[in-house]
Design an enzyme around this catalytic site. Structure first.
Site, PDB file in Angstrom:
ATOM      1  N   ALA A   8      -8.767   8.407   8.210  1.00 33.64           N
ATOM      2  CA  ALA A   8     -10.163   8.827   8.064  1.00 33.64           C
ATOM      3  C   ALA A   8     -11.026   7.594   8.253  1.00 33.64           C
ATOM      4  O   ALA A   8     -10.863   6.602   7.531  1.00 33.64           O
ATOM      5  CB  ALA A   8     -10.402   9.460   6.699  1.00 33.64           C
ATOM      6  N   TYR A  20       0.829  -1.208   0.000  1.00 30.80           N
ATOM      7  CA  TYR A  20       0.000   0.000   0.000  1.00 30.80           C
ATOM      8  C   TYR A  20       0.859   1.251   0.000  1.00 30.80           C
ATOM      9  O   TYR A  20       0.592   2.213  -0.721  1.00 30.80           O
ATOM     10  CB  TYR A  20      -0.911  -0.038   1.223  1.00 30.80           C
ATOM     11  CG  TYR A  20      -1.946   1.058   1.277  1.00 30.80           C
ATOM     12  CD1 TYR A  20      -2.978   1.113   0.349  1.00 30.80           C
ATOM     13  CD2 TYR A  20      -1.909   2.027   2.277  1.00 30.80           C
ATOM     14  CE1 TYR A  20      -3.947   2.108   0.404  1.00 30.80           C
ATOM     15  CE2 TYR A  20      -2.868   3.022   2.344  1.00 30.80           C
ATOM     16  CZ  TYR A  20      -3.890   3.054   1.412  1.00 30.80           C
ATOM     17  OH  TYR A  20      -4.840   4.047   1.473  1.00 30.80           O
TER      18      TYR A  20
END
Length: 262
Positions: free
Chosen positions: A203, A170
């Site tokens: 988030a 990632y």
């Protein structure tokens, strides 16, 4: 650490009035969905896409009920499929006088130690997160070059800068998104197109809760100066800024949306 109470929701100010935007991975309650809502609140017309057709349909129906059918269109799109990407941008070009804004939000994460990571795990994350952003950026630039205008906002991540165990695939993909953003911006400037990116830290949304352990979420939250995660709309607010005329002199920039410790 005691969490600081989150801010009040910010109302729209017409910053994107009359603009047409494509937002990928916009189904559900994550950053893409929050961005679609914020764009509509700012007066934009949106074409939302997602690889999950059922969730996309539900999101489009909910937004249409609130903002009207003339403001919301949807089309399923798997960003790993070039034919689907072309179909998405062909559709966008025929809406409301052309394409003004693209938000490349599609991405795929996961956690795996590098020594145990398979080629398939590595390739899947890179194909969605980096290659998908490349495909959509290329399609957007082709349309925007002909029009002589446009804004692209990519979704990167702080792990593109900062090391985190289990996130090699990632992190590599998001660092690639940052480099892609900077290079695309230099090429696109000559025909009046700006390319920037946001780099969120944490988030929270329901999908992230499902794929992240409580222990890791607690650790990540503890790194934030406010002692809390960001709401997806707080990241979307920065995307609105980058898509609007308020950032007219910015291109090739990666804007951190984070309260994380350095």
């Amino acid at each position: 650490m005691t969490a600081v109470e989150g801010p009040a929701y910010v109302s729209g100010h017409g910053l994107l009035k009359g603009r047409t935007a494509v937002i990928t991975a916009a189904a559900g309650a994550g950053i893409g969905g929050a961005t679609a809502r914020r764009f509509l609140e700012e007066g934009a017309r949106v074409l939302i896409s997602d690889a999950h057709a059922r969730r996309l349909k539900e999101s489009a129906e909910a937004l249409t009920a609130e903002f009207g059918a003339s403001s919301v269109d949807s089309l399923p799109c798997d960003v790993t499929d070039e034919a689907q990407v072309r179909a998405l941008f062909d559709a966008a070009g025929g809406l409301h006088g052309g394409l003004d804004i693209v938000v490349n939000n599609a991405g795929l994460g996961g956690t795996s130690p590098l020594v145990d990571m398979t080629d398939e795990q590595w390739s899947k994350v890179l194909d969605v997160t980096l290659n998908g952003t490349f495909r959509c950026t290329r399609a957007a630039l082709r349309a925007m070059r002909a029009a002589g205008r446009g804004v692209i906002v990519n979704n990167a991540s702080v792990v593109g800068w900062r090391a985190q165990s289990g996130q090699a695939h990632y992190a590599a993909a998001k660092a690639g998104v940052m480099a892609l953003t900077r290079c695309a911006a230099m090429e696109a400037a000559e025909y009046g197109v700006r390319v920037n990116a946001v780099s969120p830290s944490l988030a929270m949304h329901p999908h992230l809760v499902k794929v992240t352990t409580p222990e890791l979420l607690e650790e990540l939250t503890g790194r934030e100066a406010f002692g809390r995660y960001a709401e997806p709309w707080e990241v979307a607010n920065v995307i609105v800024f980058l898509a609007s005329g308020y950032s007219s002199y910015m291109t090739g920039e990666i804007v951190s949306v984070s309260s994380q410790h350095a």
